[in-house]
Design an enzyme around this catalytic site. Structure first.
Site, PDB file in Angstrom:
ATOM      1  N   ARG A  46     -25.055  13.707  24.731  1.00  0.00           N
ATOM      2  CA  ARG A  46     -25.410  14.893  23.768  1.00  0.00           C
ATOM      3  C   ARG A  46     -26.645  15.762  24.115  1.00  0.00           C
ATOM      4  O   ARG A  46     -27.811  15.397  24.393  1.00  0.00           O
ATOM      5  CB  ARG A  46     -26.005  13.971  22.508  1.00  0.00           C
ATOM      6  CG  ARG A  46     -26.364  15.039  21.303  1.00  0.00           C
ATOM      7  CD  ARG A  46     -26.833  14.181  19.996  1.00  0.00           C
ATOM      8  NE  ARG A  46     -26.810  15.120  18.942  1.00  0.00           N
ATOM      9  CZ  ARG A  46     -27.545  15.852  18.518  1.00  0.00           C
ATOM     10  NH1 ARG A  46     -28.918  15.722  19.442  1.00  0.00           N
ATOM     11  NH2 ARG A  46     -27.788  16.323  17.594  1.00  0.00           N
ATOM     12  N   SER A 115     -18.481  11.788  12.729  1.00  0.00           N
ATOM     13  CA  SER A 115     -19.677  11.594  12.098  1.00  0.00           C
ATOM     14  C   SER A 115     -19.367  11.677  10.641  1.00  0.00           C
ATOM     15  O   SER A 115     -18.320  12.517  10.052  1.00  0.00           O
ATOM     16  CB  SER A 115     -20.729  12.464  12.433  1.00  0.00           C
ATOM     17  OG  SER A 115     -21.097  12.138  13.771  1.00  0.00           O
ATOM     18  N   LYS A 144     -33.297  13.341  11.211  1.00  0.00           N
ATOM     19  CA  LYS A 144     -32.500  13.868  10.117  1.00  0.00           C
ATOM     20  C   LYS A 144     -33.121  13.615   8.630  1.00  0.00           C
ATOM     21  O   LYS A 144     -32.529  12.783   7.857  1.00  0.00           O
ATOM     22  CB  LYS A 144     -31.132  12.891  10.215  1.00  0.00           C
ATOM     23  CG  LYS A 144     -30.330  13.452  11.571  1.00  0.00           C
ATOM     24  CD  LYS A 144     -29.066  12.941  11.180  1.00  0.00           C
ATOM     25  CE  LYS A 144     -28.248  13.189  12.626  1.00  0.00           C
ATOM     26  NZ  LYS A 144     -26.704  12.683  12.526  1.00  0.00           N
TER      27      LYS A 144
END
Length: 216
Positions: A46, A115, A144
C-alpha cells in the site's frame, strides 16, 4: 500460495499491509522480509505517495520476497502496478475502480479483495465476484478516526453473512487477534502492529501464533 489455497477459509491469514512512514530508519524491504520470516503469509503493498515508476520497482521487489517465503502478494488500489509486476492479487476500496471493471481487466485468476464496513457493502462485493472482503475497521484506529468501529459483533455479522473469506483490519494486535478470529474472520490484517514493531519478525511470529491458537 495459489488462489485456491488462499481462498480456503480454514487457512489462517496473517496479513500485513505496508506503510513505509512507520518503518523508522529501517528500509521497507527489510521490515517486510522480517515479517515474512516471522510467519506473515499475505503482504499488501500500500503506497499513496510514491511515483508510479517507484511503486512498480518496490512492488516487484516485495513480490519477489513473497515468492521466496511462499506468501501471497497483493497490490492496494493500483491495478496498473499490479499488472506491471504480475501480482496475483489486488485490493480495492469502495471508492476505487468497480469490481466488475477490475475483473474484466485482470481476469479470473487474479484475487480481488474489497474493503467493506457494513454487511450491505460486503454482500454487494460477494455478489459482484470478490474473492474476499476486508472488514474495516474492527476497532478504532488513529488513521480512520472518521469511520465508526465495527466491533466484534459487527465483524461477526459480516463474517457469517458471506460465503467468501473475511479478513479483519483495524486496531488488531496479538492481544485481541484470537477474539477477532472467534468472530468468524479467516485472518487478520495489521499495519503498525508489525511495521512499527521494534522486532517485526517476533511481532509477526506472536501474531501468527495468536491466530493459529484461535483456529485450534
Amino acid at each position: 500460495m495459489d488462489k485456491n489455497q488462499f481462498l480456503q477459509k480454514s487457512l489462517p491469514w496473517t496479513y500485513l499491509v505496508t506503510d513505509r512512514r512507520i518503518c523508522g530508519d529501517r528500509s521497507l524491504f527489510s521490515v517486510v522480509e522480517k515479517a515474512l520470516r516471522g510467519g506473515v503469509n499475505v503482504v499488501q503493498y500500500r503506497e499513496k505517495e510514491a511515483s508510479t515508476r517507484q511503486m512498480i520497482a518496490e512492488a516487484g521487489k516485495i513480490h519477489e520476497l513473497c515468492r521466496k517465503y511462499g506468501a501471497l502478494f497483493i497490490v492496494n488500489d493500483r491495478i496498473d502496478v499490479a499488472l506491471a509486476v504480475k501480482a496475483p492479487g489486488v485490493h480495492l476500496g469502495q471508492e476505487d475502480m468497480s469490481l466488475p471493471m477490475a475483473r474484466r481487466i485482470l481476469g479470473s485468476d487474479v484475487i480481488i479483495g474489497i474493503s467493506a464496513s457494513s454487511v450491505e457493502e460486503a454482500q454487494t462485493a460477494e455478489k459482484d465476484g470478490a474473492d474476499y472482503v476486508g472488514a474495516s475497521a474492527v476497532f478504532a484506529t488513529p488513521t480512520k478516526e472518521e469511520a465508526p468501529a465495527l466491533g466484534l459483533a459487527g465483524l461477526a455479522q459480516i463474517s457469517y453473512a458471506l460465503s467468501i473469506p473475511v479478513v479483519a483490519i483495524g486496531g488488531i494486535h496479538r492481544g485481541n487477534a484470537a477474539d477477532v478470529m472467534a468472530a468468524g474472520s479467516s485472518g487478520v490484517a495489521v499495519v503498525s502492529a508489525v511495521m512499527a514493531a521494534e522486532d517485526p519478525e517476533e511481532a509477526a511470529r506472536l501474531l501468527a501464533k495468536a491466530i493459529g491458537s484461535a483456529e485450534g
